[in-house]
Structure formats: C-alpha cells, structure tokens
Design a protein around this motif. Structure first.
Motif, mmCIF file in Angstrom:
data_model
loop_
_atom_site.group_PDB
_atom_site.id
_atom_site.type_symbol
_atom_site.label_atom_id
_atom_site.label_comp_id
_atom_site.label_asym_id
_atom_site.label_seq_id
_atom_site.Cartn_x
_atom_site.Cartn_y
_atom_site.Cartn_z
ATOM 1 N N VAL A 199 0.634 -1.211 -0.001
ATOM 2 C CA VAL A 199 0.025 0.055 0.038
ATOM 3 C C VAL A 199 0.869 1.227 -0.059
ATOM 4 O O VAL A 199 0.528 2.065 -0.747
ATOM 5 C CB VAL A 199 -0.992 -0.038 1.053
ATOM 6 C CG1 VAL A 199 -1.519 1.326 1.394
ATOM 7 C CG2 VAL A 199 -2.147 -1.229 0.945
ATOM 8 N N ASP A 200 1.803 1.097 0.621
ATOM 9 C CA ASP A 200 2.651 2.595 0.874
ATOM 10 C C ASP A 200 3.273 2.801 -0.462
ATOM 11 O O ASP A 200 3.529 4.122 -0.661
ATOM 12 C CB ASP A 200 3.960 2.355 1.842
ATOM 13 C CG ASP A 200 4.972 1.250 1.679
ATOM 14 O OD1 ASP A 200 4.456 0.148 1.457
ATOM 15 O OD2 ASP A 200 5.892 1.499 2.072
ATOM 16 N N THR A 206 -0.438 7.330 -6.062
ATOM 17 C CA THR A 206 -2.162 7.360 -6.239
ATOM 18 C C THR A 206 -2.665 8.154 -5.000
ATOM 19 O O THR A 206 -3.809 8.560 -4.971
ATOM 20 C CB THR A 206 -3.064 6.248 -6.327
ATOM 21 O OG1 THR A 206 -2.558 5.371 -5.204
ATOM 22 C CG2 THR A 206 -2.407 5.418 -7.601
ATOM 23 N N GLY A 207 -1.739 8.579 -3.960
ATOM 24 C CA GLY A 207 -2.142 8.998 -2.989
ATOM 25 C C GLY A 207 -3.027 10.051 -2.765
ATOM 26 O O GLY A 207 -3.754 10.824 -2.045
ATOM 27 N N ARG A 208 -2.901 10.968 -3.911
ATOM 28 C CA ARG A 208 -3.486 12.393 -4.082
ATOM 29 C C ARG A 208 -4.860 12.236 -4.892
ATOM 30 O O ARG A 208 -5.653 13.382 -4.988
ATOM 31 C CB ARG A 208 -2.721 13.731 -4.670
ATOM 32 C CG ARG A 208 -2.293 13.043 -6.290
ATOM 33 C CD ARG A 208 -1.269 14.151 -6.749
ATOM 34 N NE ARG A 208 -1.118 13.845 -7.999
ATOM 35 C CZ ARG A 208 -1.757 13.735 -9.215
ATOM 36 N NH1 ARG A 208 -3.219 14.133 -9.100
ATOM 37 N NH2 ARG A 208 -1.092 13.426 -10.219
ATOM 38 N N ASN A 259 0.573 4.137 -2.754
ATOM 39 C CA ASN A 259 0.273 5.522 -2.533
ATOM 40 C C ASN A 259 0.949 6.522 -2.802
ATOM 41 O O ASN A 259 0.763 7.649 -2.979
ATOM 42 C CB ASN A 259 -0.067 5.678 -0.732
ATOM 43 C CG ASN A 259 -1.276 5.084 -0.332
ATOM 44 O OD1 ASN A 259 -2.396 4.923 -1.125
ATOM 45 N ND2 ASN A 259 -1.457 4.590 1.042
ATOM 46 N N GLN A 260 2.295 6.109 -2.974
ATOM 47 C CA GLN A 260 3.521 7.088 -3.557
ATOM 48 C C GLN A 260 2.975 7.661 -4.990
ATOM 49 O O GLN A 260 3.248 8.834 -5.282
ATOM 50 C CB GLN A 260 4.790 6.523 -3.717
ATOM 51 C CG GLN A 260 5.415 6.498 -2.219
ATOM 52 C CD GLN A 260 6.682 6.087 -2.397
ATOM 53 O OE1 GLN A 260 7.420 6.254 -3.074
ATOM 54 N NE2 GLN A 260 6.992 4.922 -1.581
#
Length: 103
Positions: A90-91, A97-99, A94-95
């Motif tokens: 996930v981390d 798609t996190g925004r 998220n790098q």
C-alpha cells in the motif's frame, strides 16, 4: 464512460496486472489472493494523467498497465481509459495515487 463501461475497463486492467505478475511474482499474487484481493477505484482527470501515473508507478518498479480501448462503443479507438497498478504494498501504491480521489 458509463458505469458499466468503467467496470469493464477496470476488469481489463485487473486481468492485465494479474497476468503480468502471476508468473513473474507468484508469491505476491498468492499474498494478494489470501488477503482479500483489494481493488480501489480512483479518478484521474485525463488520459495524460493516466500516462504520468503509469510512468511514476513503473519508476517505482510497480506493475502498471494502462488499457487502450478498442473504440467499439463509447470512446475512440486507442483511448487510454484506465490504469491498473499492483498488487503491491500500500505504501508504494500510495506514492503514486495518494492524491487521487475515490471514483
């Protein structure tokens, strides 16, 4: 795209990523399968953003597959409609798609 078209395109992306990783990293696929096969649908603002996200994902060594439509129904042939990323931690995802917002 209609909700049905979006669902079909997301299915194509899921299968493309799965096929790419099933032989390359079967342990990752097995882990994804036993932990619920998470799939999150997020919204990109344009085809250009899809390409940018794909490039960032690949630069992080993530499996990323953009889908180009055949153009038989709602969009022009060759249009990039969705991007599948993962499975992956996930981390890392998220790098990339996190925004983005949920679809």
């Amino acid at each position: 795209m209609t909700p049905g078209k979006i669902a079909a395109q997301c299915g194509h992306a899921t299968l493309a990523c799965y096929k790419a990783l099933v032989k390359k990293n079967p342990q990752l696929i097995r882990h994804w399968e036993v932990t619920g096969q998470a799939k999150i649908a997020l919204k990109a603002s344009s085809e250009e953003e899809i390409l940018e996200l794909e490039a960032v994902a690949k630069s992080l060594n993530l499996c990323a597959r953009s889908i180009q439509d055949a153009g038989r129904t709602q969009v022009e042939a060759g249009s990039r409609t969705v991007l599948g990323i993962g499975p992956a931690p996930v981390d890392l995802i998220n790098q990339v798609t996190g925004r983005l917002r949920l679809l």
